[in-house]
Design a protein around this motif. Structure first.
Motif, PDB file in Angstrom:
ATOM      1  N   ALA A  18      44.263  32.079  49.600  1.00 35.29           N
ATOM      2  CA  ALA A  18      43.485  32.570  48.462  1.00 35.29           C
ATOM      3  C   ALA A  18      43.377  34.093  48.481  1.00 35.29           C
ATOM      4  O   ALA A  18      43.569  34.759  47.447  1.00 35.29           O
ATOM      5  CB  ALA A  18      42.097  31.939  48.463  1.00 35.29           C
ATOM      6  N   PHE A  19      43.092  34.648  49.648  1.00 31.76           N
ATOM      7  CA  PHE A  19      42.910  36.091  49.710  1.00 31.76           C
ATOM      8  C   PHE A  19      44.225  36.837  49.633  1.00 31.76           C
ATOM      9  O   PHE A  19      44.259  37.989  49.173  1.00 31.76           O
ATOM     10  CB  PHE A  19      42.110  36.460  50.959  1.00 31.76           C
ATOM     11  CG  PHE A  19      40.635  36.259  50.776  1.00 31.76           C
ATOM     12  CD1 PHE A  19      39.818  37.320  50.429  1.00 31.76           C
ATOM     13  CD2 PHE A  19      40.069  35.009  50.890  1.00 31.76           C
ATOM     14  CE1 PHE A  19      38.456  37.134  50.225  1.00 31.76           C
ATOM     15  CE2 PHE A  19      38.722  34.803  50.689  1.00 31.76           C
ATOM     16  CZ  PHE A  19      37.898  35.876  50.346  1.00 31.76           C
ATOM     17  N   SER A  20      45.310  36.232  50.036  1.00 28.33           N
ATOM     18  CA  SER A  20      46.616  36.847  49.837  1.00 28.33           C
ATOM     19  C   SER A  20      46.919  36.991  48.353  1.00 28.33           C
ATOM     20  O   SER A  20      47.401  38.032  47.897  1.00 28.33           O
ATOM     21  CB  SER A  20      47.705  36.020  50.532  1.00 28.33           C
ATOM     22  OG  SER A  20      47.540  36.036  51.926  1.00 28.33           O
ATOM     23  N   ARG A  21      46.618  35.929  47.582  1.00 29.27           N
ATOM     24  CA  ARG A  21      46.830  36.033  46.139  1.00 29.27           C
ATOM     25  C   ARG A  21      45.911  37.098  45.525  1.00 29.27           C
ATOM     26  O   ARG A  21      46.326  37.908  44.695  1.00 29.27           O
ATOM     27  CB  ARG A  21      46.576  34.685  45.457  1.00 29.27           C
ATOM     28  CG  ARG A  21      46.716  34.782  43.937  1.00 29.27           C
ATOM     29  CD  ARG A  21      46.487  33.474  43.204  1.00 29.27           C
ATOM     30  NE  ARG A  21      46.590  33.667  41.765  1.00 29.27           N
ATOM     31  CZ  ARG A  21      47.729  33.639  41.081  1.00 29.27           C
ATOM     32  NH1 ARG A  21      48.863  33.406  41.709  1.00 29.27           N
ATOM     33  NH2 ARG A  21      47.750  33.834  39.773  1.00 29.27           N
ATOM     34  N   MET A  22      44.652  37.090  45.956  1.00 25.89           N
ATOM     35  CA  MET A  22      43.693  38.043  45.423  1.00 25.89           C
ATOM     36  C   MET A  22      44.153  39.482  45.650  1.00 25.89           C
ATOM     37  O   MET A  22      44.107  40.330  44.755  1.00 25.89           O
ATOM     38  CB  MET A  22      42.337  37.820  46.080  1.00 25.89           C
ATOM     39  CG  MET A  22      41.214  38.685  45.527  1.00 25.89           C
ATOM     40  SD  MET A  22      39.734  38.598  46.575  1.00 25.89           S
ATOM     41  CE  MET A  22      39.461  36.829  46.615  1.00 25.89           C
ATOM     42  N   LEU A  23      44.623  39.756  46.857  1.00 28.60           N
ATOM     43  CA  LEU A  23      45.036  41.115  47.187  1.00 28.60           C
ATOM     44  C   LEU A  23      46.337  41.494  46.487  1.00 28.60           C
ATOM     45  O   LEU A  23      46.497  42.621  46.022  1.00 28.60           O
ATOM     46  CB  LEU A  23      45.188  41.253  48.700  1.00 28.60           C
ATOM     47  CG  LEU A  23      43.880  41.235  49.488  1.00 28.60           C
ATOM     48  CD1 LEU A  23      44.171  41.130  50.981  1.00 28.60           C
ATOM     49  CD2 LEU A  23      43.050  42.469  49.195  1.00 28.60           C
TER      50      LEU A  23
END
Length: 274
Positions: free
Chosen positions: A150-155
């Motif tokens: 999730a945070f990879s996509r967010m970043l």
């Protein structure tokens, strides 16, 4: 000021860089304030007016995500009459920087989100799932994988953190084989994403990408499938359902039954009776 009602917090020892909160049907008004961590709001119902220091007010509505950087002054209140429901993720900046390093392949400054609001249904769904996994006490590998994904996509999409060019080209098949062997040898053990990444010699982000690309499953789903296959063999050899669950690495019989039904389409009892 109306009090903040129906709020629950989760702090998970498997994810020390994260705190999760769920707020249901709230009319609470937050004054101007800031955090020393990232504050990520996943809006489930209604709309919140996010006033900022030196910025025009912005509404984050149901199905959207609010991205608030450390030190960023903001306020929050229902945008219309009525109550709102949302989930908050409070993220340690050191952990966020580590994910950014995994993603871009080099160390750098802490990432910064240039926009208040992310109208991104896929990101909303990924963060919502992560919150549910934390609230329900899911297995560490599943939670960690969901958080990194999730945070990879967010970043990448909203934080201007670009993915690195593919590294270790030609070693992906070996890395996936090593991870499979590692998981197979540890059916009854808790395994972390950090362990798998170190064993494969890849970053956590890159490992998730190449493993799912080759197998069609996340490492956690693959591990669960191997446990189910092991349990099926134990059941057919005469083991009780409770013993099969324990020996195959499931934390309790309820967890085993739910996972068995999901992968096999029947309960362990139905499987034995057929």
């Amino acid at each position: 000021m109306k009090p903040l009602l129906n709020v629950h917090f989760w702090r998970d020892e498997d994810l020390p860089g994260l705190e999760v909160a769920e707020v249901r049907e709230s009319a609470h008004v937050f004054p101007n304030h800031s955090h020393d961590h990232y504050a990520i709001a996943v809006m489930d119902k209604g709309a919140s007016f996010c006033a900022g220091n030196g910025r025009d007010g912005t509404c984050v509505t149901s199905g959207q995500v609010a991205l608030i950087n450390p030190g960023q002054v903001h306020a929050g209140m229902p945008a219309y009459d009525g109550c709102i429901s949302y989930r908050m993720l409070y993220v340690d900046p050191v952990w966020m920087r580590r994910v950014a390093r995994d993603l871009c392949g080099r160390d750098g400054a802490a990432p910064e989100f240039p926009h208040w609001v992310a109208p991104d249904p896929a990101l909303h769904a990924m963060l919502h799932r992560l919150c549910l996994l934390v609230a329900n006490g899911a297995e560490g590998l599943e939670k960690d994988s969901a958080m990194v994904g999730a945070f990879s996509r967010m970043l990448a999409v909203w934080g201007n953190v670009r993915g690195a060019a593919v590294s270790r080209k030609g070693h992906e098949h070996r890395a996936v084989r090593l991870v499979k062997e590692y998981l197979r040898a540890r059916l009854a053990e808790k395994v972390s994403l950090d362990e798998l990444a170190a064993h494969a010699g890849l970053s956590r982000f890159y490992l998730l990408r190449v493993f799912k690309g080759e197998t069609g499953l996340s490492p956690h789903a693959f591990h669960t499938q191997m446990r189910i296959d092991c349990a099926k063999g134990l059941l057919l050899s005469g083991a009780s359902i409770s013993d099969a669950a324990l020996d195959a690495g499931f934390s309790d019989q309820s967890h085993f039954t739910n996972a068995f039904r999901r992968f096999v389409g029947a309960t362990p009892g139905q499987y034995l009776a057929s």
